[in-house]
Scaffold this active site. Structure first.
Site, PDB file in Angstrom:
ATOM      1  CB  SER A  95      -7.227  -2.445  16.336  1.00 25.94           C
ATOM      2  OG  SER A  95      -6.844  -3.518  15.542  1.00 25.94           O
ATOM      3  CG  ASP A 237      -4.283  -3.909  12.456  1.00 28.72           C
ATOM      4  OD1 ASP A 237      -3.054  -4.126  12.513  1.00 28.72           O
ATOM      5  OD2 ASP A 237      -5.059  -4.131  13.400  1.00 28.72           O
ATOM      6  CG  ASP A 239      -2.959  -2.349  16.620  1.00 28.57           C
ATOM      7  OD1 ASP A 239      -3.557  -2.730  15.595  1.00 28.57           O
ATOM      8  OD2 ASP A 239      -3.013  -2.973  17.700  1.00 28.57           O
ATOM      9  CG  ASP A 241      -2.859  -6.271  16.358  1.00 32.51           C
ATOM     10  OD1 ASP A 241      -3.272  -5.732  15.312  1.00 32.51           O
ATOM     11  OD2 ASP A 241      -3.597  -6.475  17.347  1.00 32.51           O
TER      12      ASP A 241
HETATM   13 MG    MG Z   1      -4.898  -4.436  15.390  1.00 34.92          MG
END
Ligand code: MG
Length: 449
Positions: A95, A237, A239, A241
């Site tokens: 992340s 960020d 990844d 999400d």
């Molecule tokens: Mg994340």
């Protein structure tokens, strides 16, 4: 909290605690638990992504599971693909953590992260090493697929493309050299925005800035929004999400602003409905949801908990104050592509982001901590509950105490040997005062133990 899995999967520093031995053993444990079936595996853009993905995938096939390699993709794209196509998903990602970290996170067949109970079952197999290895003729296959287009089109289908196109918005996007580079700019371009990108070439060394979308890390984005007279800035960020926004005045908007704005918009549109958020979120969310005719439900901290509660309660929206927004009409997980499209739609239809944000209720937050050894955390919480028993409090997560002037949340950190103290009030001085007073009390109670 389980021993191996944290709030967001297993994480660690590559080739120290996060190595191929762990990945292989965990892959075998997951495959044994799943007992056949197909697993989608995708990664963010970290340098160790192939190393860990291949280890996990090999281990899964040894237990008889088939693997679909999704390559580098945002976590919400893995979640959507898993919901539609496979029995389980695995995201290889750390992340927002620094580049030397990586992690492994499991996604259930409905696209939402595995609940703690299932993680504990996998963990038991992991520690017992009681793996179910397939016969030579039954080992799994590795195939590949590309879920990017499916994800992009799915996001685009949930917003009013014509209104966005007509507004001719200029948007600056900073993907932190992460997996959002494959999706966020393309979604906005498809929707007719003029898109300028920053740090949007995938690069696991994170040459632009560290992956956490904080105000400090987003200086270039803020400057470019200001100097180019853009309508807004969007940051992901690694990844993708989570999405954080910069308004048309170049102001960094804390995640609770967009959470509040989106909650208000969705409840107004539907004319009610339940919104779910952790107890650490700003009261501004509760204010707008209630005044728009909706219900607000608080959960413990952690996006999988919020997502699961949303499913159970049939909620219309949910999210966290860190930029993780969950749209029930798309999928039950944090979804930065969807957040970008929805905020852009809102700006296209209703006007400047700064004006939309300025009319929201505003509270001041104070955050501080008290060091506490892990083995004393439980006892400290018991003693604190005793100490505050005459106050108005709830213990959904830690201890949240309500006062006339605001609230204080005292909870043990899930990752560090410390207690966190959040205090919210209408002005910064009062929030600070509340924080200071409770920090002192926590120290005193801890000293007596
Ligand atoms: Mg994340």
């Amino acid at each position: 909290m389980s021993e191996l899995f944290g709030t967001n999967g297993v994480r660690g520093i590559v080739n120290e605690d996060m190595n191929i031995d762990l990945a292989t053993r965990l892959g075998k444990a997951i495959g044994t638990w799943l007992n056949g079936g197909t697993v989608a595996v995708g990664t963010d853009t970290r340098l160790s992504n192939h190393m860990l993905k291949n280890a996990v995938s090999s281990a899964l096939t040894s237990t008889g599971c088939d693997v679909i390699d999704l390559g580098e993709v945002p976590t919400p794209a893995i979640q959507l693909f898993t919901r539609e196509n496979t029995d389980l998903g695995i995201a290889i990602t750390a992340s927002h953590n620094p580049p030397q970290f990586n992690g492994i996170k499991c996604i259930d067949d409905d696209g939402t992260e595995l609940i703690e109970g299932k993680e504990e079952e996998i963990e038991k197999i992991y520690f017992s090493e009681n793996f179910r290895l397939a016969r030579w003729s039954d080992v799994g296959k590795v195939m590949s697929d590309d879920p990017i287009r499916e994800y992009i089109e799915s996001v685009e289908s949930k917003v009013d493309e014509k209104s966005i196109r007509d507004a001719e918005l200029k948007v600056i996007v900073d993907c932190a050299n992460g997996a959002g580079s494959y999706t966020t700019p393309y979604i906005l371009k498809d929707l007719g925005c003029e898109v300028v990108t920053l740090n949007s070439q995938p690069d696991g060394t994170f040459p632009g800035h560290e992956s956490e979308p904080t105000e400090d890390n987003l200086k270039d984005l803020i400057d470019l929004v200001k100097s180019s007279d853009a309508d807004l800035g969007i940051a992901n960020d690694c990844d993708a999400d989570r999405a954080i926004f910069i308004d048309d005045k170049g102001r960094f908007l804390h995640g609770d602003k967009t959470l509040t704005l989106m909650a208000k918009k969705i409840v107004e549109e539907i004319g009610g409905g339940t919104v779910v958020t952790p107890v650490s979120s700003s009261t501004s969310v509760e204010d707008v949801v209630k005044s728009s005719g909706g219900d607000l439900l608080y959960t413990a901290v952690g996006s999988p908990i919020v997502a699961r509660e949303m499913i159970d309660r049939g909620a219309v929206f949910g999210g966290e104050e860190n930029g993780g927004l969950i749209f029930a009409d798309h999928q039950y997980c944090r979804d930065a592509g969807m957040a970008a499209a929805k905020i852009v739609e809102l700006v296209a239809i209703e006007g400047h982001l700064s004006e939309l944000v300025d009319v929201l209720p505003c509270y001041a937050l104070d955050k501080r901590g008290v060091g506490c050894p892990d083995d004393l955390k439980g006892k400290l919480m018991d003693d604190l509950k005793e100490r505050f028993k005459s106050e108005d409090y709830n213990d959904v997560d830690g201890l949240k105490i309500y006062y006339d002037e605001g609230w204080v949340l005292i909870r043990p950190s899930g990752t560090e040997p410390k207690y966190r103290i959040y205090s919210e009030a209408e002005d910064q001085d009062t929030a600070k005062e509340l924080g200071h007073k409770h920090q002192k009390i926590v120290r005193e109670v801890l000293e007596k133990i």
